[in-house]
Write a protein that holds these residues in place. Sequence first.
Motif, PDB file in Angstrom:
ATOM      1  N   GLN A  27       0.876  -1.103  -0.021  1.00 52.31           N
ATOM      2  CA  GLN A  27      -0.078   0.033   0.068  1.00 52.31           C
ATOM      3  C   GLN A  27       0.720   1.192  -0.085  1.00 52.31           C
ATOM      4  O   GLN A  27       0.620   2.320  -0.719  1.00 52.31           O
ATOM      5  CB  GLN A  27      -0.939   0.025   0.853  1.00 52.31           C
ATOM      6  N   ALA A  28       1.891   1.359   0.916  1.00 48.05           N
ATOM      7  CA  ALA A  28       2.798   2.184   0.917  1.00 48.05           C
ATOM      8  C   ALA A  28       3.569   2.540  -0.419  1.00 48.05           C
ATOM      9  O   ALA A  28       3.554   3.769  -1.274  1.00 48.05           O
ATOM     10  CB  ALA A  28       3.807   2.060   1.895  1.00 48.05           C
ATOM     11  N   LYS A  29       4.022   1.650  -1.170  1.00 42.82           N
ATOM     12  CA  LYS A  29       4.470   1.341  -2.493  1.00 42.82           C
ATOM     13  C   LYS A  29       3.594   2.060  -3.579  1.00 42.82           C
ATOM     14  O   LYS A  29       3.820   2.827  -4.279  1.00 42.82           O
ATOM     15  CB  LYS A  29       4.908   0.200  -2.762  1.00 42.82           C
ATOM     16  N   ALA A  30       2.381   1.705  -3.415  1.00 39.92           N
ATOM     17  CA  ALA A  30       1.242   2.031  -4.244  1.00 39.92           C
ATOM     18  C   ALA A  30       0.883   3.707  -4.151  1.00 39.92           C
ATOM     19  O   ALA A  30       0.817   4.305  -5.116  1.00 39.92           O
ATOM     20  CB  ALA A  30      -0.172   1.562  -4.008  1.00 39.92           C
ATOM     21  N   VAL A  42       2.452  -2.511 -12.197  1.00 41.02           N
ATOM     22  CA  VAL A  42       2.186  -3.504 -11.077  1.00 41.02           C
ATOM     23  C   VAL A  42       2.582  -5.105 -11.511  1.00 41.02           C
ATOM     24  O   VAL A  42       3.218  -5.720 -10.887  1.00 41.02           O
ATOM     25  CB  VAL A  42       0.771  -3.479 -10.835  1.00 41.02           C
ATOM     26  N   LYS A  43       2.283  -5.347 -12.854  1.00 38.07           N
ATOM     27  CA  LYS A  43       2.837  -6.720 -13.300  1.00 38.07           C
ATOM     28  C   LYS A  43       4.376  -6.723 -13.233  1.00 38.07           C
ATOM     29  O   LYS A  43       4.554  -7.910 -13.259  1.00 38.07           O
ATOM     30  CB  LYS A  43       2.288  -6.535 -14.949  1.00 38.07           C
ATOM     31  N   ASP A  44       5.057  -5.856 -13.616  1.00 40.59           N
ATOM     32  CA  ASP A  44       6.520  -5.834 -13.648  1.00 40.59           C
ATOM     33  C   ASP A  44       7.191  -5.731 -12.373  1.00 40.59           C
ATOM     34  O   ASP A  44       8.402  -5.734 -12.307  1.00 40.59           O
ATOM     35  CB  ASP A  44       6.982  -4.554 -14.585  1.00 40.59           C
ATOM     36  N   PHE A  50       4.351  -6.283  -6.059  1.00 37.54           N
ATOM     37  CA  PHE A  50       2.767  -6.510  -6.363  1.00 37.54           C
ATOM     38  C   PHE A  50       2.632  -7.710  -7.157  1.00 37.54           C
ATOM     39  O   PHE A  50       1.682  -8.466  -6.798  1.00 37.54           O
ATOM     40  CB  PHE A  50       2.329  -5.276  -7.462  1.00 37.54           C
ATOM     41  N   SER A  51       3.370  -8.330  -8.002  1.00 41.53           N
ATOM     42  CA  SER A  51       3.327  -9.722  -8.736  1.00 41.53           C
ATOM     43  C   SER A  51       3.242 -10.602  -7.731  1.00 41.53           C
ATOM     44  O   SER A  51       2.678 -11.554  -8.063  1.00 41.53           O
ATOM     45  CB  SER A  51       4.209  -9.811  -9.702  1.00 41.53           C
ATOM     46  N   SER A  52       4.113 -10.717  -6.722  1.00 45.90           N
ATOM     47  CA  SER A  52       4.147 -11.587  -5.833  1.00 45.90           C
ATOM     48  C   SER A  52       3.020 -11.949  -5.075  1.00 45.90           C
ATOM     49  O   SER A  52       2.574 -13.201  -4.591  1.00 45.90           O
ATOM     50  CB  SER A  52       5.293 -11.345  -4.697  1.00 45.90           C
TER      51      SER A  52
END
Length: 162
Positions: free
Chosen positions: A24-27, A61-63, A67-69
């Motif tokens: 969430q912080a990363k987002a 997000v996909k890269d 997130f992808s994990s």
Amino acid sequence: EQPPPPTPVVRCELVVPQEFGGWQAKALNILSAMYDEHEAAGRPNGKAYPDALMGNVMKLVKDDEVFSSLGPKAIKSIIMPFFKSKADLADVGGKVVLETKLPFDEQAVLRENHAYLLRALNIERLEITSVSYDAQMQDERAIVTAPTTFPGAPAAIFEHQK
């Protein structure tokens, strides 16, 4: 045969996260950087973000390993809606809504409204607990560690009469 009626709630604990952490912080940091870029461009569409925001976010997000994990289901059902809701809030409230901490003391607001909450919830006891992100993630109660528990959305744990 009907199930027995639920027992009354007598106590509630509100677990109030102090800050956003993890994905969430990363987002929020990603949205904050995009906000700055679009702001510098003079907001060509009159909004805080370009029209292609969610497509750009989906690519990031996909890269991204963090997130992808979490898996495609979480990306679709939890992460992307979080991005969208925070971007919509930033359109209205400005960049301050993208901070990892709220611009006010949420725990203090709840404490100021303690008597009202007791009456509104019709309970005898209300405990308000503030936790750091690390403490939140170490809590054994699933509702506290759920991605839907974050600053502005505390976890409510109800205790029923025995």
